[in-house]
Design an enzyme around this catalytic site. Structure first.
Site, PDB file in Angstrom:
ATOM      1  N   ARG A 125      41.764  45.838  43.594  1.00 34.27           N
ATOM      2  CA  ARG A 125      41.347  46.272  42.483  1.00 34.27           C
ATOM      3  C   ARG A 125      42.584  45.950  41.382  1.00 34.27           C
ATOM      4  O   ARG A 125      43.866  46.281  41.783  1.00 34.27           O
ATOM      5  CB  ARG A 125      41.150  47.977  42.272  1.00 34.27           C
ATOM      6  CG  ARG A 125      39.955  48.485  42.726  1.00 34.27           C
ATOM      7  CD  ARG A 125      38.750  47.931  41.787  1.00 34.27           C
ATOM      8  NE  ARG A 125      37.303  48.485  42.229  1.00 34.27           N
ATOM      9  CZ  ARG A 125      36.578  47.525  42.927  1.00 34.27           C
ATOM     10  NH1 ARG A 125      36.846  46.407  43.252  1.00 34.27           N
ATOM     11  NH2 ARG A 125      35.258  48.036  43.381  1.00 34.27           N
ATOM     12  N   GLU A 133      38.572  44.300  33.183  1.00 31.70           N
ATOM     13  CA  GLU A 133      37.742  43.267  33.390  1.00 31.70           C
ATOM     14  C   GLU A 133      36.533  43.476  32.422  1.00 31.70           C
ATOM     15  O   GLU A 133      36.090  44.587  32.280  1.00 31.70           O
ATOM     16  CB  GLU A 133      36.958  43.299  34.788  1.00 31.70           C
ATOM     17  CG  GLU A 133      38.079  42.892  35.952  1.00 31.70           C
ATOM     18  CD  GLU A 133      37.624  43.058  37.461  1.00 31.70           C
ATOM     19  OE1 GLU A 133      36.307  43.222  37.571  1.00 31.70           O
ATOM     20  OE2 GLU A 133      38.520  42.917  38.218  1.00 31.70           O
ATOM     21  N   HIS A 152      36.415  37.965  39.537  1.00 29.60           N
ATOM     22  CA  HIS A 152      35.974  39.000  40.419  1.00 29.60           C
ATOM     23  C   HIS A 152      34.620  38.361  41.068  1.00 29.60           C
ATOM     24  O   HIS A 152      33.582  39.104  41.148  1.00 29.60           O
ATOM     25  CB  HIS A 152      35.529  40.257  39.659  1.00 29.60           C
ATOM     26  CG  HIS A 152      35.722  41.591  40.504  1.00 29.60           C
ATOM     27  ND1 HIS A 152      35.893  42.639  40.101  1.00 29.60           N
ATOM     28  CD2 HIS A 152      35.144  41.581  41.961  1.00 29.60           C
ATOM     29  CE1 HIS A 152      35.650  43.849  41.215  1.00 29.60           C
ATOM     30  NE2 HIS A 152      35.267  42.771  42.124  1.00 29.60           N
TER      31      HIS A 152
HETATM   32  C1  8YV Z   1      31.701  43.667  43.824  1.00 31.79           C
HETATM   33  C2  8YV Z   1      33.679  44.883  44.731  1.00 31.79           C
HETATM   34  O1  8YV Z   1      32.272  42.874  42.699  1.00 31.79           O
HETATM   35  O2  8YV Z   1      32.480  46.033  46.657  1.00 31.79           O
HETATM   36  C3  8YV Z   1      33.591  45.965  45.511  1.00 31.79           C
HETATM   37  O3  8YV Z   1      34.246  47.082  45.741  1.00 31.79           O
HETATM   38  O4  8YV Z   1      34.570  44.872  44.006  1.00 31.79           O
HETATM   39  C4  8YV Z   1      32.789  43.850  44.881  1.00 31.79           C
HETATM   40  O5  8YV Z   1      32.088  43.558  45.867  1.00 31.79           O
HETATM   41  C5  8YV Z   1      31.230  44.931  42.907  1.00 31.79           C
HETATM   42  O6  8YV Z   1      30.692  45.796  43.873  1.00 31.79           O
HETATM   43  C6  8YV Z   1      29.911  44.374  42.204  1.00 31.79           C
HETATM   44  O7  8YV Z   1      29.949  45.102  40.786  1.00 31.79           O
END
Ligand code: 8YV
Length: 327
Positions: free
Chosen positions: A237, A266, A284
């Protein structure tokens, strides 16, 4: 609840844009209620009276939970759920689920790709070829950095951290890690502090979750401990990094390079990072293949189906593991 309410399909609120496959599945099993974004001021009386579930990419705060008195479950699309107030949900008796496991290998693959791109300049080298520079000017320059001889430190030894570690172990690189707790049965060197880990390695990979406990954990002190040959990769993150300190460390040579898939705000990326020639930046995309996003969508919706059909979640987050379905 009246008999008529019981018989009608359960209303699931879907804020903003959502995964197409997940929407298709919601439309088969539930009544989808759309809302532009998860904002309590947009919640209508009808929503207050009917919405029993939320399916979302995150961003569900305490006020949104409080705005929906019939809410029973928030099915988060993603393993990271730092943008859902799970503690508040637990207090309100609302279940929160996430999508672990199904994205682990994909995200680990992306991490290794990002690391290699960062040290071996794949993107810049390909651009050299496509721009005609190979013909006009000759070979692309030798990369200043290499994976060879590197010592890897993983910040956050969960499922994804472990999958990254296993891959890099196979590359012949020694692995160490920092986590809140030592992981039982894991032979990699454990460091009780992030600073201790950064001092011991030259390649720091953050797979840490977001939230108050990790906010700006990777700061100027940690980057300085990583040192001038240091490479920092973030797949967890953006909130875990002090981005201003990172940009300064890249500009001054405090560390050598960084590979980032996640950012604090983001999709906005600080100009100082965009301008850094020694930063490799991705929008991302850690889990973003059709294959893996479909599996995540299925698990997200399977949680809703299981909750409303059998009154139990499949993958509850730890904060709400004891939340029971209302009678
Ligand atoms: C995806 C993520 O970008 O699972 C997560 O925590 O950061 C990523 O796999 C996200 O879930 C999509 O919004």
């Amino acid at each position: 609840m009246t008999k008529a309410e019981e018989a009608s399909p359960v209303a699931i609120l879907v804020p903003g844009n959502f995964n197409d496959h997940a929407i298709g599945r919601i439309d088969k099993a539930f009544r989808r209620v759309r809302i532009e974004r998860a904002d309590p001021s947009l919640v209508t009386d009808e929503m207050r009276k009917t919405v029993r579930g939320i399916a979302s990419f995150g961003g569900i705060d305490a006020a949104m939970i409080d705005a929906l008195p019939k809410l029973e479950i928030i099915a988060n699309f993603g393993v990271g759920y730092d943008s859902v107030d799970a503690n508040h949900a637990a207090r309100r008796g609302v279940m929160v689920t996430n999508t672990p496991d199904v994205l682990t290998e994909e995200v680990a693959d992306t991490t290794v790709g990002l690391l290699i791109n960062t040290v071996r300049e794949m993107y810049a080298a390909e651009k050299w070829l496509r721009d005609g520079d190979w013909v006009r000017k000759g070979n692309y320059r030798l990369s200043r950095l290499t994976l060879r001889g590197r010592r890897v430190g993983i910040f956050g030894m969960g499922r994804i951290g472990l999958a990254v570690a296993r891959r890099l172990e196979a590359f012949g690189l020694p692995i160490a890690y920092h986590n809140r707790r030592k992981v039982d049965g894991l032979s990699y060197a454990y460091h009780a502090s992030l600073k201790g880990l950064a001092e011991a390695v030259d390649t720091l990979i953050s797979v840490a979750p977001g939230g108050a406990a990790t906010e700006k954990a990777v700061n100027a002190e940690i980057l300085s401990a990583l040192g001038p040959n240091g490479v920092f990769v973030n797949i967890g993150r953006g909130s875990t990094v002090d981005e201003a300190a990172l940009a300064a460390a890249l500009a001054s040579g405090t560390i050598a390079a960084a590979g980032l898939d996640v950012f604090a705000d983001e999709p906005n990326v600080p100009k100082a990072l965009l301008d850094a020639p020694n930063a490799s930046l991705l929008p991302h995309v850690g889990s973003a293949s059709e294959h893996t996003r479909r599996a995540m969508a299925d698990l997200c919706i399977d949680n809703l189906v299981s909750w409303f059909a059998e009154r139990r979640p499949l993958t509850p987050v730890p904060e709400t593991v004891n939340v029971k379905a209302r009678a």
